[in-house]
Write an enzyme that holds these catalytic residues in place. Sequence first.
Site, short mmCIF file in Angstrom:
data_model
loop_
_atom_site.label_atom_id
_atom_site.label_comp_id
_atom_site.label_asym_id
_atom_site.label_seq_id
_atom_site.Cartn_x
_atom_site.Cartn_y
_atom_site.Cartn_z
CB ALA A 178 -0.76 -0.14 1.49
CG ASP A 179 3.55 2.84 3.31
OD1 ASP A 179 2.73 3.32 3.65
OD2 ASP A 179 4.39 2.02 4.33
CG LEU A 180 6.52 -0.66 -1.10
CD1 LEU A 180 6.97 -1.87 -2.03
CD2 LEU A 180 7.15 0.74 -1.45
#
Length: 406
Positions: A178-180
């Site tokens: 989700a961050d990436l």
Amino acid sequence: MGALSHLRILDLSRVLAGPWCTQNLADFGADVIKIERPGSGDDTRRWGPPYLRDGAGQDTAEAAYYLAANRNKRSLTLDIASPAGQAIVRELAAQSDVVVENYKVGQLKKYGLDYDSLKAVKPDLVYCSITGFGQTGPYAPRAGYDFIVQGMGGFMSITGERDALPGGGPQKAGVAIADLMTGMYATVAILAALAHRDRTGEGQYVDMALLDVQVAMLANMNTNFLASERAPVRWGNAHPNIVPYQTFETSDGWIIVAVGNDGQFRKFVEAGQRPELADDPRFATNPERVRQRDVLVPILADMVRQKSKAQWIDQLEAAGVPCGPINTLPEVFDNPQVQARSLRIDLPHPSGGQARLVNNPIKMSATPPQAESAPPTLGQHTEAILRERLAYDDARIAALRAAGVI
């Protein structure tokens, strides 16, 4: 000259989503100034071990996690809670094309560093906020963490072994997807906003949320559900509609076998000296193999265990059966294709050691991304930036340092 070498980015983000975005921009030549808290800096600097090693082979203060998302940047330490620090941010923003931040909703407004405040000093500014849940909605005030968002956004409902099997249940991804992915979407959004600015002279605000991205990236699983109104389930490494299309354990490791048609199935079992399976009416066609999955798969699993990973890969590739290894990371970086694509890079680090990194995977004929410098040490460029950008003299810099502003 990188494709983005004309751009100046003021990076107020830390951890992963924001730094991943700004590293993308830096790889294409943008001048990225990373603002960090004096004395501590980005939280990920301490997310170790492992740590980068210096020229003598000793651990430095730079965690490997931090190294993953901060190359090609310059580090300026600054206490943005102080009026003097806030004034420096505004001075730098007035000279910047883009600001990226990932503070909690409303947190920067009290410092006068929110979009409206910085737009007053730079009307065509592109300002990107990255949060867990966005600037609106009932969850906006909440802190967002990748692991939690993977669960909330549906990813873990379709990832993991089937509930009925040993080890079944929800599973997160092995990296912070989700961050990436939010970092990647933010990169695209910033470039689109810059293209609009270049045509119209108008800046804008970009509101990125981890939950939004996690939901969006489920792609065909979303549309499968919306079309059928049936929630998809976890299938582990198997496929709900094709058999065999899954992982198998060999005598010395794991492989993936992706049989797409009945002819490939015949070649697969012939390679395993079990040709009679292709003639068995229970397994001769894919619909029957799907129905008889629980009977067939244990037979195939026993067949595959009779040979090594390398033997299976060689035989199946020669027969035209889609397959591949499940490599460990040592095997990944020893892979001749990975080496031919120059995915590993070593950059000299101020400690005297080498920062061992993974290259940007984008290949371009005219303006490829470049890995020019290792992730900076904390505050490595503070004085140089203040002199170069803001024309501060030695006395003023010394006063700021004495006051703990930098």
